[in-house]
Scaffold this active site. Structure first.
Site, short mmCIF file in Angstrom:
data_model
loop_
_atom_site.label_atom_id
_atom_site.label_comp_id
_atom_site.label_asym_id
_atom_site.label_seq_id
_atom_site.Cartn_x
_atom_site.Cartn_y
_atom_site.Cartn_z
N LYS A 11 20.22 7.93 -13.52
CA LYS A 11 19.78 7.15 -12.35
C LYS A 11 20.91 6.22 -11.96
CE LYS A 11 15.73 6.32 -10.14
NZ LYS A 11 14.62 7.19 -9.84
N GLY A 46 2.35 -1.27 -2.53
CA GLY A 46 3.64 -0.70 -2.08
C GLY A 46 3.36 0.51 -1.23
N ILE A 47 3.50 0.34 0.07
CA ILE A 47 3.17 1.45 0.98
C ILE A 47 4.44 1.91 1.70
CG2 ILE A 47 0.68 1.29 1.33
CD1 ILE A 47 1.65 -0.74 3.69
N GLY A 48 5.43 2.25 0.86
CA GLY A 48 6.68 2.80 1.38
C GLY A 48 6.54 4.29 1.56
N HIS A 49 7.61 5.02 1.29
CA HIS A 49 7.63 6.47 1.49
C HIS A 49 6.50 7.14 0.72
CE1 HIS A 49 11.92 5.56 2.50
NE2 HIS A 49 11.66 6.44 3.43
N VAL A 50 6.36 6.80 -0.56
CA VAL A 50 5.35 7.47 -1.39
C VAL A 50 3.96 6.87 -1.14
CG1 VAL A 50 4.66 8.10 -3.74
CG2 VAL A 50 7.09 7.92 -3.18
N GLY A 51 3.92 5.53 -1.13
CA GLY A 51 2.63 4.85 -0.99
C GLY A 51 1.88 5.28 0.26
N1 LIG Z 1 10.42 8.55 -3.45
C1 LIG Z 1 10.13 9.35 -4.45
O1 LIG Z 1 10.07 10.59 -4.29
C2 LIG Z 1 9.82 8.78 -5.80
C3 LIG Z 1 9.74 9.65 -6.90
C4 LIG Z 1 9.37 9.13 -8.15
C5 LIG Z 1 9.14 7.78 -8.27
N2 LIG Z 1 9.26 6.95 -7.18
C6 LIG Z 1 8.99 5.53 -7.37
O2 LIG Z 1 7.91 5.16 -6.53
C7 LIG Z 1 8.08 3.81 -6.08
C8 LIG Z 1 8.06 3.78 -4.56
O3 LIG Z 1 9.09 4.62 -4.05
P1 LIG Z 1 9.31 4.77 -2.47
O4 LIG Z 1 10.30 5.88 -2.31
O5 LIG Z 1 7.99 4.83 -1.79
O6 LIG Z 1 10.03 3.41 -2.13
P2 LIG Z 1 10.06 2.63 -0.73
O7 LIG Z 1 11.26 1.74 -0.77
O8 LIG Z 1 9.91 3.57 0.41
O9 LIG Z 1 8.74 1.75 -0.79
C9 LIG Z 1 8.55 0.69 -1.64
C10 LIG Z 1 7.54 -0.24 -0.98
O10 LIG Z 1 7.17 -1.24 -1.92
C11 LIG Z 1 7.15 -2.49 -1.26
N3 LIG Z 1 7.32 -3.54 -2.26
C12 LIG Z 1 8.44 -3.94 -2.89
N4 LIG Z 1 8.16 -4.95 -3.75
C13 LIG Z 1 6.83 -5.17 -3.65
C14 LIG Z 1 5.93 -6.05 -4.28
N5 LIG Z 1 6.35 -6.94 -5.19
N6 LIG Z 1 4.62 -6.00 -3.94
C15 LIG Z 1 4.17 -5.11 -3.03
N7 LIG Z 1 4.98 -4.25 -2.40
C16 LIG Z 1 6.28 -4.27 -2.70
C17 LIG Z 1 8.25 -2.40 -0.23
O11 LIG Z 1 8.07 -3.35 0.80
C18 LIG Z 1 8.09 -0.95 0.24
O12 LIG Z 1 7.15 -0.87 1.31
C19 LIG Z 1 9.42 3.35 -6.69
O13 LIG Z 1 9.16 2.69 -7.90
C20 LIG Z 1 10.14 4.64 -6.97
O14 LIG Z 1 11.08 4.53 -8.01
C21 LIG Z 1 9.57 7.43 -5.95
#
Ligand SMILES: NC(=O)c1ccc[n+]([C@@H]2O[C@H](COP(=O)([O-])OP(=O)(O)OC[C@H]3O[C@@H](n4cnc5c(N)ncnc54)[C@H](O)[C@@H]3O)[C@@H](O)[C@H]2O)c1
Length: 366
Positions: free
Chosen positions: A94, A194-199
């Site tokens: 990573k 956390g409602i980013g890409h995955v959320g």
């Molecule tokens: N993207 C993937 O395919 C993938 C795969 C495996 C694991 N993950 C893990 O899943 C998690 C989310 O990934 P993602 O790609 O959606 O990331 P992202 O950056 O798109 O979304 C993260 C979200 O979390 C929010 N956030 C950050 N700190 C916060 C807090 N303290 N309280 C509430 N919300 C908060 C951010 O504002 C953002 O909306 C990460 O831990 C990542 O390592 C992602």
């Protein structure tokens, strides 16, 4: 009190890398610096027994270099076990880039980062993580082939996040089946933190199934957008106090810690974030003692790596979906194994992953 703090800082300085709490016999840790682009990155290569170390790159405004290093160490270790338990021939790695992805990420910085990745000759293969997207990986691809998660138009498997979310959904359903006797999430209250890409993609699956969804994020704009799009409720209080059935951590890691663990009311924890347990021994055990079913993060969030692995192995969408759906069966199996062996679910998953690595190591020595 102050003496304690100073002592801890001094301790960090005397054993800056190999002595870090998160250090777990990592094979290699690479520090990358480029004055012109402002790049400061750390690549952690934990283990390459099963194959090249594959894992995404996170860009985050860390409070200190210690935090960045520990994140690289913890996340790369997690990738080793994630690929091992998913049956992929990949090791764990990573990278973290120190900085604000919104203001400091430039194509030049990404290209320079790609050059550092390239200098490792394929021992580490990158992809996207928090603060990164497919377009960033496309830029990295300009300077190195050792990158996955690139756009479909450029021959990649595209954004892994929707598949990650699908895998989390599968793992969550399996945990619900185990805890509540049914994997139907209709009417279940789920808090997605956390409602980013995955959320967001997880919210979509949950609402389609009829779950009652609450969302929490530090970004108010995202909250408004996702709430309006899916008709879900914004949870304004501290998410750990929420009276819900399922807590889905989908932001950053270590949200299950001494501060939060006694407040969690949910009966199932199943989310996408990596390293949800601040201390995998004590916090895993505490969850178990409190009767909270924990679906191991590295097991249920493997959809993304399944998706990017397709780029290396050349399998298509159907196989990606099949492998990701299998997360349901593996999760259920692990939850039952943990109960039968009176160990935590985290350790049950870790044990199986470690076994696969040990077996391969023995084969490699023959
Ligand atoms: N993207 C993937 O395919 C993938 C795969 C495996 C694991 N993950 C893990 O899943 C998690 C989310 O990934 P993602 O790609 O959606 O990331 P992202 O950056 O798109 O979304 C993260 C979200 O979390 C929010 N956030 C950050 N700190 C916060 C807090 N303290 N309280 C509430 N919300 C908060 C951010 O504002 C953002 O909306 C990460 O831990 C990542 O390592 C992602």
């Amino acid at each position: 009190m102050q003496v304690d703090v100073l002592a801890a800082e001094d301790l960090k300085k005397t054993a800056p890398v190999f002595g870090q709490l998160s250090f777990d016999n990592h094979e290699q840790v690479v520090f990358c610096n480029d004055k012109d682009t402002g790049l400061k990155a750390i690549i952690g290569i934990h283990n390459t027994v099963l194959g090249p170390a594959l894992g995404g790159t996170r860009m985050w405004n860390y409070n200190s270099e210690w935090d960045a290093l520990n994140d690289a160490l913890r996340l790369s270790r997690g990738m080793t076990f994630k690929s091992a338990i998913t049956g992929l021939n990949l090791g764990g790695g990573k990278a973290v880039i120190i900085g604000d992805a919104k203001t400091q990420k430039t194509p030049e910085l990404m290209r320079k980062f790609g050059e550092f990745v390239h200098s490792l000759s394929g021992k580490y293969i990158t992809a996207e993580d928090v603060g990164m997207d497919t377009e960033d990986m496309d830029i990295v691809r300009e300077v190195t082939p050792y990158v996955t998660g690139i756009s479909e138009s450029k021959g990649g498997a595209g954004n892994p996040s929707p598949i990650t979310a699908y895998g989390v959904f599968m793992g969550m359903k399996a945990a619900a089946k185990y805890k509540f006797g049914s994997d139907d999430l209709d009417g279940k209250k789920v808090l997605v933190q956390g409602i980013g890409h995955v959320g967001e993609a997880l919210v979509e699956h949950l609402t389609n199934e009829g779950a009652i969804v609450y969302i929490s994020d530090i970004n108010p704009t995202r909250l408004e957008e996702v709430s309006a799009k899916y008709g879900v409720t914004i949870y304004t209080e501290d998410p750990y106090d929420a009276e819900v059935d399922i807590y889905a951590p989908c932001a950053l890691g270590a949200t299950i810690n001494n501060e939060t663990i006694h407040r969690i009311k949910a009966k199932v924890v199943a989310g996408a974030a990596n390293n949800q347990l601040q201390n995998e021994n004590t916090h895993g055990l505490l969850l178990q003692e409190r009767g909270i079913v924990y679906a191991p993060d590295f097991l249920i969030n493997a959809g993304g790596i399944i998706n990017v692995y397709a780029e290396l192995e050349g399998y298509g969408k159907q196989e990606i979906i099949r492998k990701t759906e299998n997360i349901y069966n593996t999760t259920l199996e692990i939850l039952k194994t943990a109960e039968a062996q009176s160990i935590t679910t985290h350790h049950a998953a870790l044990k199986i992953a470690q076994q696969r690595i040990d077996d391969r190591k023995r084969e490699n020595l023959k």
